[in-house]
Design a protein around this motif. Structure first.
Motif, mmCIF file in Angstrom:
data_model
loop_
_atom_site.group_PDB
_atom_site.id
_atom_site.type_symbol
_atom_site.label_atom_id
_atom_site.label_comp_id
_atom_site.label_asym_id
_atom_site.label_seq_id
_atom_site.Cartn_x
_atom_site.Cartn_y
_atom_site.Cartn_z
ATOM 1 N N TRP A 189 0.806 -1.271 -0.020
ATOM 2 C CA TRP A 189 0.028 -0.177 0.081
ATOM 3 C C TRP A 189 0.809 1.127 -0.050
ATOM 4 O O TRP A 189 2.027 1.418 0.640
ATOM 5 N N TYR A 190 0.357 2.246 -0.447
ATOM 6 C CA TYR A 190 0.910 3.549 -0.698
ATOM 7 C C TYR A 190 0.105 4.420 0.374
ATOM 8 O O TYR A 190 -0.943 4.897 -0.368
ATOM 9 N N ARG A 203 -5.265 -3.482 -11.767
ATOM 10 C CA ARG A 203 -5.602 -2.683 -10.647
ATOM 11 C C ARG A 203 -5.103 -3.330 -9.592
ATOM 12 O O ARG A 203 -5.829 -3.822 -8.271
ATOM 13 N N GLY A 204 -3.878 -3.726 -9.380
ATOM 14 C CA GLY A 204 -3.174 -4.279 -8.315
ATOM 15 C C GLY A 204 -3.239 -5.787 -8.223
ATOM 16 O O GLY A 204 -2.536 -6.226 -7.268
ATOM 17 N N ARG A 205 -3.998 -6.516 -8.921
ATOM 18 C CA ARG A 205 -4.087 -7.842 -8.791
ATOM 19 C C ARG A 205 -3.546 -8.644 -9.843
ATOM 20 O O ARG A 205 -3.611 -8.121 -11.181
ATOM 21 N N LEU A 206 -3.181 -9.842 -9.619
ATOM 22 C CA LEU A 206 -2.676 -10.598 -10.698
ATOM 23 C C LEU A 206 -3.883 -11.330 -11.127
ATOM 24 O O LEU A 206 -4.641 -12.187 -10.541
ATOM 25 N N ARG A 207 -4.268 -10.990 -12.472
ATOM 26 C CA ARG A 207 -5.398 -11.790 -12.919
ATOM 27 C C ARG A 207 -5.443 -12.942 -13.924
ATOM 28 O O ARG A 207 -6.268 -13.690 -13.880
ATOM 29 N N VAL A 230 5.576 -4.229 -8.418
ATOM 30 C CA VAL A 230 6.059 -5.461 -8.391
ATOM 31 C C VAL A 230 7.539 -5.282 -8.630
ATOM 32 O O VAL A 230 8.445 -5.968 -7.964
ATOM 33 N N LEU A 231 7.995 -4.752 -9.697
ATOM 34 C CA LEU A 231 9.491 -4.447 -10.054
ATOM 35 C C LEU A 231 10.082 -3.988 -8.874
ATOM 36 O O LEU A 231 11.457 -4.029 -8.995
ATOM 37 N N LYS A 232 9.580 -2.868 -8.482
ATOM 38 C CA LYS A 232 10.400 -2.360 -7.407
ATOM 39 C C LYS A 232 10.559 -3.214 -5.996
ATOM 40 O O LYS A 232 11.566 -3.121 -5.340
ATOM 41 N N ILE A 280 -0.112 -2.980 -5.186
ATOM 42 C CA ILE A 280 -0.640 -4.570 -5.389
ATOM 43 C C ILE A 280 -1.323 -4.956 -4.077
ATOM 44 O O ILE A 280 -1.099 -4.916 -3.139
ATOM 45 N N ASN A 281 -2.031 -6.235 -4.640
ATOM 46 C CA ASN A 281 -2.921 -6.817 -3.486
ATOM 47 C C ASN A 281 -2.690 -8.409 -3.676
ATOM 48 O O ASN A 281 -3.254 -8.911 -4.707
#
Lengths: 382, 306
Positions: free
Chosen positions: B10-11, B205-209, B42-44, B17-18
């Protein structure tokens, strides 16, 4: 090897033309103002007083502080603003090593600038009639020989009375016999100087009764506090007389003596301020603004507060180690600028301890925070 | 090599990402998703710039955050174009070599080799401030491969490159993957990455679909019109020629600001294949080539039934 490369690279980054131009102006400003005062003051120019004023106000109070804020905070904030910090944080090298080298580069840049600035100021304020640093009085130490002898005939203060009381019988007779309208014999002046120098080379002449009402210069007080012996004792006695009889004696304190001390203390100030502003930049985002507010708000008025409160300011410690005298309104009309530049509550030992502590703790904390904190430029997210 | 286990970030109140779980090994993996999907987060996390708010992120079994031991095996090409503008390209790569902890001996060879592999050696002595967007991409990839890392994390590495540059970079990435390296490439353009790999991670939207093979997604995206923007000196001529092709639905010409034509097509592959011949045949000078690709967003909406 890698550390030296980073240091060199950080120095090259600081030596960009725009920064060099600003540094050049800051370097020249105190000497420029001194030359202006010298031009306006002409015969009444007091080199040491002007040096003291401008060293305290411009070199310590402005150039040192502003450069420390800009360079100290810039170590981190510039990388964040340029978004280049990502290249530093994703390489296989401990973060603290990068920051340490960049800190040293910033402190070195500040030090070189302020040292050159104070050297130029010293050159601009060196007065031609300034007496050398010799400890014993000579004829050239007297502003006006006839006035001095006349004052010995009719002492108007306790210090002049002290001098009169310590004249030999022969000298005292010669002094009293001199007709202030007549020629001044060389032998009379020589005798007076011999007797006064005997006082200077003797034990400490300070007593509360004699010097209690005299406003002593900070370096005189500091010297006395060290329980001086030998040459230091002679210097203390001479300075006591100079502080008490400024209308009769030239100052033996040369700009060069002040300069040597300032050249030593300025790098300490650069290390301390840069460490503090580095820590500020490591912790908060708008470090430059906060740093400027701190530097020109807090650091300006806290040293003026009497008592222990001034111990919350780096400038108070620097002023303890490098005191600059109040100036005489008659010589340069800048008295209002230097109402309270004399620290009273801080000892030299405490000042050294505090400054070393600020450097070690400030830098250590900055390195730790930089190693643990996330610094991600706000570039949105893909 | 890379493993995320129920990782969230979270920021403040905003979710980056969730609850993401995946693992990536050798070969090329594309991290695909529209802008704002959470790819860069994710990459960071993988490159040790961020810590997960919950869950775990590991590279070779270790936490990457500020961990030189892990970062020694990771090369990262950031999305940001910014660089040390006053430095020459060579000086920048040399600095990166120093920061990689590599010995001075052989530095010149390493620098030349990495710049040569990305095709930027010819501009090594020029200041980065004068580099084009494509040149910067090549420079960023140079510093990422410089220390021969086992893991390469490339955030939108093909952005700003012309078709030739994209092809050269794709060949480079495939070569690195063939050496057994783990290459993760993020992109918001499906057609860009499908030439690189069939292994994808789809984020939205922050999720892996979705994760796995690209073909399932490919069939979905073909249902949606695709836009390609070409900046050139004679947009009207190019538009006329392209409209003659059956797979081009429409062409919008804008003669302001140097001139451009925006093509809408349902068969982007056919367009990309035919475009070089058409451009050469007309003698049109192409200044830039972009895919302002919002249709991926449509695919994701479709995937999540919105």
């Amino acid at each position: 090897m890698a550390d030296l490369y980073i240091l060199r690279n950080a120095l090259l980054d600081l030596a960009r033309p725009a920064r060099l131009l600003v540094c050049g102006l800051l370097v020249l400003a105190p000497a420029g103002v001194a030359l202006l005062i010298r031009g306006v003051g002409r015969g009444s120019f007091d080199g040491i007083a002007t040096y003291d004023t401008l060293a305290a106000l411009l070199v310590f109070g402005f150039v040192l502080v502003i450069l420390s804020v800009v360079f100290g905070t810039g170590v981190i904030t510039r990388e964040i603003e340029q978004k280049t910090i990502v290249y530093l944080l994703t390489r296989p090298i401990a973060r603290w090593r990068i920051l340490l080298m960049k800190y040293l580069a910033a402190a070195l840049a500040v030090t070189v600038t302020v040292e050159v600035s104070i050297l130029l100021l010293a050159a601009a304020t060196t007065a031609p009639r300034e007496v050398s640093g010799a400890l014993e009085l000579r004829a050239v130490s007297l502003r006006d020989r006839a006035q001095f002898i006349k004052a010995l005939q009719f002492p108007s203060n306790s210090v002049m009375q002290l001098l009169r009381d310590n004249l030999s019988e022969q000298t005292l007779r010669d002094v009293d016999a001199w007709d202030s309208g007549g020629m001044l014999r060389r032998g009379l002046v020589r005798g007076v100087l011999r007797d006064v120098n005997r006082l200077i080379t003797g034990p400490l002449i300070y007593t509360e009764a004699t010097f209690g009402t005299v406003q002593l210069q900070p370096d005189t007080r500091q010297l006395m506090a060290t329980k001086p012996r030998g040459a230091a004792l002679r210097r203390a006695n001479r300075w006591l007389l100079e502080d008490s009889l400024p209308d009769y004696l030239y100052r033996s304190r040369t700009t060069g003596m002040r300069l040597g001390r300032d050249l030593l203390i300025l790098p300490i100030g650069a290390l301390a301020y840069t460490a503090l502003f580095l820590l500020l930049a490591a912790v908060i985002r708008r470090a430059l603004i906060a740093g400027l507010v701190f530097a020109f708000g807090w650091e300006s008025w806290v040293p003026m507060v009497s008592g222990k409160f001034q111990m919350l300011s780096i400038m108070s410690y620097l002023r303890t180690l490098a005191p600059h005298a109040k100036i005489d309104a008659a010589s340069v009309n800048l008295t209002f600028l230097l109402q309270v530049l004399t620290p009273e509550a801080i000892s030299v030992r405490v000042a050294w301890g505090a400054l070393v502590g600020i450097i070690v703790v400030g830098l250590g904390a900055a390195l730790l925070v930089f190693s643990l904190k996330e610094y991600v430029p706000g570039d949105g997210d893909g | 090599m890379i493993e995320l286990a129920r990782a969230s970030r979270w920021y403040g109140q905003v979710i980056g990402i969730n609850d993401i779980t995946f693992s990536v090994g050798a070969g090329i993996t594309a991290l695909l998703g529209p802008n704002g999907a959470g790819k860069s987060t994710v990459l960071k996390l993988v490159t040790g710039q961020l810590r997960p708010s919950s869950g775990s992120v590991s590279v070779f079994g270790k936490r990457p955050f500020a961990n030189p031991g892990v970062l020694r095996q990771v090369g990262y090409c950031p999305e940001v174009e910014n660089c040390y503008e006053d430095m020459s390209g060579r000086a920048f790569i040399e600095l990166m070599d120093v920061l990689a902890g590599l010995p001075p001996r052989g530095r010149a060879d390493r620098v030349n080799s990495s710049m040569e592999r990305t095709g930027i050696l010819y501009a090594a002595e020029r200041k980065v401030g004068g580099y084009s967007k494509g040149m910067r991409q090549r420079l960023k990839v140079s510093q990422a491969i410089l220390h021969d890392p086992a893991v390469l994390i490339l955030d939108e590495p093909l952005n700003g490159l012309d078709p030739v540059g994209r092809r050269e970079m794709s060949i480079l990435f495939q070569g690195l993957a063939a050496e057994g390296k783990c290459v993760v490439v993020s992109s918001h353009i499906l057609y860009e990455v499908e030439q690189l790999t069939h292994s994808i991670l789809l984020m939205h939207r922050g999720r892996l679909r979705a994760q796995g093979d690209i073909y399932g997604i490919r069939s979905l995206i073909d249902l949606h019109p695709h836009h390609v923007l070409i900046r050139c000196d004679r947009p009207r001529d190019l538009a006329r020629a392209l409209l003659a092709e059956t797979y081009v639905i429409s062409a919008k010409v804008d003669e302001a600001a140097g001139g451009s034509v925006e093509i809408e097509t349902r068969a982007p592959d056919a367009l990309y294949r035919a475009l070089p011949d058409i451009v050469i045949g007309l003698g049109v000078v192409v200044a830039a080539f972009e895919s302002p690709d919002n249709n991926l967003e449509a695919v994701f909406r479709y995937l999540v039934n919105e």
